[in-house]
Design an enzyme around this catalytic site. Structure first.
Site, mmCIF file in Angstrom:
data_model
loop_
_atom_site.group_PDB
_atom_site.id
_atom_site.type_symbol
_atom_site.label_atom_id
_atom_site.label_comp_id
_atom_site.label_asym_id
_atom_site.label_seq_id
_atom_site.Cartn_x
_atom_site.Cartn_y
_atom_site.Cartn_z
ATOM 1 N N THR A 192 0.075 -1.620 -10.207
ATOM 2 C CA THR A 192 1.053 -0.962 -9.334
ATOM 3 C C THR A 192 2.344 -1.761 -9.285
ATOM 4 O O THR A 192 2.296 -2.984 -9.219
ATOM 5 C CB THR A 192 0.469 -0.930 -7.912
ATOM 6 O OG1 THR A 192 -0.670 -0.097 -7.932
ATOM 7 C CG2 THR A 192 1.463 -0.437 -6.893
ATOM 8 N N ARG A 220 -9.025 10.963 -5.762
ATOM 9 C CA ARG A 220 -8.929 9.685 -5.058
ATOM 10 C C ARG A 220 -7.448 9.284 -4.881
ATOM 11 O O ARG A 220 -6.646 9.350 -5.800
ATOM 12 C CB ARG A 220 -9.667 8.613 -5.860
ATOM 13 C CG ARG A 220 -9.656 7.223 -5.211
ATOM 14 C CD ARG A 220 -8.560 6.358 -5.742
ATOM 15 N NE ARG A 220 -8.650 4.974 -5.263
ATOM 16 C CZ ARG A 220 -7.693 4.065 -5.445
ATOM 17 N NH1 ARG A 220 -6.583 4.379 -6.080
ATOM 18 N NH2 ARG A 220 -7.829 2.845 -4.991
ATOM 19 N N VAL A 221 -7.116 8.859 -3.684
ATOM 20 C CA VAL A 221 -5.783 8.335 -3.398
ATOM 21 C C VAL A 221 -5.959 6.913 -2.894
ATOM 22 O O VAL A 221 -6.843 6.642 -2.078
ATOM 23 C CB VAL A 221 -5.077 9.215 -2.330
ATOM 24 C CG1 VAL A 221 -3.811 8.546 -1.813
ATOM 25 C CG2 VAL A 221 -4.738 10.590 -2.918
ATOM 26 N N GLY A 222 -5.126 6.017 -3.395
ATOM 27 C CA GLY A 222 -5.241 4.609 -2.988
ATOM 28 C C GLY A 222 -4.285 4.268 -1.857
ATOM 29 O O GLY A 222 -3.809 5.137 -1.117
ATOM 30 N N ASP A 223 -3.994 2.986 -1.746
ATOM 31 C CA ASP A 223 -3.118 2.506 -0.673
ATOM 32 C C ASP A 223 -1.638 2.760 -0.958
ATOM 33 O O ASP A 223 -0.830 2.857 -0.031
ATOM 34 C CB ASP A 223 -3.309 0.990 -0.495
ATOM 35 C CG ASP A 223 -2.981 0.231 -1.777
ATOM 36 O OD1 ASP A 223 -3.449 0.654 -2.864
ATOM 37 O OD2 ASP A 223 -2.247 -0.773 -1.714
ATOM 38 N N THR A 243 -0.709 -4.764 -3.773
ATOM 39 C CA THR A 243 -1.257 -4.324 -5.048
ATOM 40 C C THR A 243 -2.720 -4.750 -5.102
ATOM 41 O O THR A 243 -3.138 -5.622 -4.347
ATOM 42 C CB THR A 243 -0.456 -4.922 -6.227
ATOM 43 O OG1 THR A 243 -1.006 -4.455 -7.461
ATOM 44 C CG2 THR A 243 -0.486 -6.431 -6.219
ATOM 45 N N GLY A 244 -3.478 -4.127 -5.971
ATOM 46 C CA GLY A 244 -4.892 -4.472 -6.074
ATOM 47 C C GLY A 244 -5.766 -3.315 -5.652
ATOM 48 O O GLY A 244 -5.341 -2.156 -5.706
ATOM 49 N N GLY A 246 -7.019 -0.689 -3.708
ATOM 50 C CA GLY A 246 -6.429 -0.002 -2.564
ATOM 51 C C GLY A 246 -7.363 0.161 -1.385
ATOM 52 O O GLY A 246 -6.934 0.115 -0.231
HETATM 53 C C1 SD4 Z 1 -4.599 1.594 -5.945
HETATM 54 N N1 SD4 Z 1 -3.389 -0.360 -5.251
HETATM 55 O O1 SD4 Z 1 -4.480 2.751 -6.326
HETATM 56 C C2 SD4 Z 1 -3.480 0.638 -6.283
HETATM 57 C C3 SD4 Z 1 -3.721 0.121 -7.654
HETATM 58 C C4 SD4 Z 1 -3.262 -1.238 -7.900
HETATM 59 O O2 SD4 Z 1 -3.636 -3.237 -8.795
HETATM 60 O O3 SD4 Z 1 -2.377 -1.784 -7.295
HETATM 61 N N2 SD4 Z 1 -3.928 -1.945 -8.712
HETATM 62 O O4 SD4 Z 1 -5.587 1.163 -5.360
#
Ligand code: SD4
Length: 331
Positions: A192, A220-223, A243-244, A246
């Site tokens: 991200t 699916r929706v992340g953060d 990031t990471g 979510g």
């Molecule tokens: C998510 N945070 O969709 C995002 C993906 C991401 O490192 O940042 N990956 O969960």
């Protein structure tokens, strides 16, 4: 009048609750002051963004910031660079698809007035961040998703484009052979893109855009598009992005948490660290999980912290664009 019995019960409950909260506050404060992370600051304008692809994105933002432009314009222009890069397989139409082979995009943006716009589960659009900005500026809403977001984008002049790219489609077909869902920590150091900027007038803005986790469930929706989770900006205090994985960020409303910790007097780096420690307290096994936070104060202080080694960010400040490594929790 409350009865004495009720009063005793209420005050016992109050003490128990306060005791509990107090305990948690003390747990969080124990780690302050820090020997690390280090304290860093620069004079505005400043822009910082997640991962290696942040270097090119910062260049896009810097063109606007260095000419005295607005942080909001800078973050939009900056992350559009990454969205347009077909080689980045974690952002924009070059992103890896979900398990059904669909590339679904999430993005948001927030300005110095606390206004916000967001899109989620959006397909076939090259610049989700610009659709998010249009949601903020042209609608009474904050967030549009799926077919509604697509229709809004098309009605407002965005072009419907083909996805996935042939490369992403190949990768998905390869993945289908095992179909094992296993988010990878620090994916090729491209993930991200979250970007925070402080302009020469002292105003903050932020943006975040992603194709989300590769081979996620359809829908699916992340953060990243969630205001408060993937991004939060409060011009009185500072801005933060994440990031990471979510799901971990959403559970603690991570970026809002970082900004609120800054409001309580923590530096951006301390706030990021406390937010990571909050996540760590709630997850016994963090071995294969990554979350990284970036934060920028309205005074030009900035910082970062992550669960694992390997999270870095691009910082354009004092006329120089360079990579910085985040400090991390799991040593
Ligand atoms: C998510 N945070 O969709 C995002 C993906 C991401 O490192 O940042 N990956 O969960």
């Amino acid at each position: 009048m409350p009865s004495r019995r009720k009063f005793l019960w209420t005050s016992a409950l109050g003490t128990a609750l306060l005791g509990g909260v107090d305990h948690l506050v003390r747990a969080e404060n124990r780690s302050v002051p820090f020997s690390s992370p280090r304290k860093s600051a620069a004079r505005p304008p400043i822009v910082l963004s997640t991962w290696d692809h942040g270097l090119a994105a910062n260049e896009g933002a810097w063109k606007i910031l260095s000419a005295g432009g607005r942080a909001l314009d800078a973050v939009e222009a900056g992350v559009r660079v990454t969205e347009a890069d077909p080689k980045v397989n974690t952002v924009g139409l070059g992103g890896l698809p979900d398990r059904d082979g669909k590339v679904t995009l999430d993005a948001c943006i927030m300005d110095e007035n606390g206004r916000a716009g967001s899109v989620a589960f959006l397909q076939h659009i090259r610049h989700p961040v610009s659709v998010a900005r249009m949601v903020m500026e042209k609608t009474p809403h904050v967030m549009l998703v799926g077919s509604g977001a697509l229709r809004f984008a098309l009605d407002n002049g965005f072009k419907k484009e083909k996805s996935p790219t042939p490369e992403s489609e190949r990768a998905w077909k390869e993945w289908l052979k095992t179909a094992r869902y296993q988010p990878v920590v620090n994916v090729e150091n491209h993930d991200t893109i979250g970007m925070l900027a402080l302009d020469a007038k002292g105003n903050l803005a932020g943006a975040c855009t992603t194709s989300g986790l590769a081979y996620k469930m359809h829908g699916r929706v992340g953060d990243s598009p969630l205001i408060g989770a993937g991004l939060y900006v409060d011009n009185e205090v500072g801005a933060a992005c994440a990031t990471g994985l979510g799901e971990l960020v959403i559970r603690v409303v991570g970026s809002h948490l970082v900004v609120e910790l800054m409001r309580q007097g923590n530096s951006p780096a301390q706030a990021c660290r406390l937010a990571v420690e909050r996540i760590a307290r709630k997850h016994a096994d963090l071995k294969d999980l990554q979350v990284g936070f970036l934060a920028l104060g309205r005074n030009g202080e900035y910082g970062s912290y992550s669960v694992q080694r390997g999270f870095n960010y691009a910082l354009y400040a004092d006329g120089k664009n360079r990579m910085e490594n985040a400090e991390f929790h799991l040593k």
